[in-house]
Design a protein around this motif. Structure first.
Motif: not given
Length: 93
Positions: A59-84
């Protein structure tokens, strides 16, 4: 296969020795960082059980996803993370 009783094996640590919200979040093993921003109540506020039932986390994860849906990308490969740059807030890109 495990856990067979659908109980989480991580503690729901509702009480810590500090009143600091940050300290409490660091000891919350079941909630995602940013829950306060997402508007989803953390697991520690959803149940008093020391070892919560798995449905509480679902239930918690469903609520989190509902609030953050516009910021979540599925099927995406992350190749690099860097500090802004600090001028942009210093977060991660």
């Amino acid at each position: 296969k495990f856990p067979i009783h659908r109980m989480l094996i991580s503690l729901n640590k509702r009480n810590t020795r500090s009143r600091s919200a940050e300290f409490g979040m660091r000891h919350d093993w079941n909630s995602l960082l940013g829950s306060d921003v997402a508007g989803a109540r953390p697991v520690t506020q959803r149940t008093h059980e020391l070892y919560p039932h798995a449905d509480v986390l679902v239930d918690y994860l469903r609520d989190f996803v509902a609030e953050q849906a516009s910021h979540i990308e599925y099927g995406t490969e992350v190749r690099q993370i860097s500090r802004a740059p600090e001028a942009l807030g210093g977060g991660f890109e």
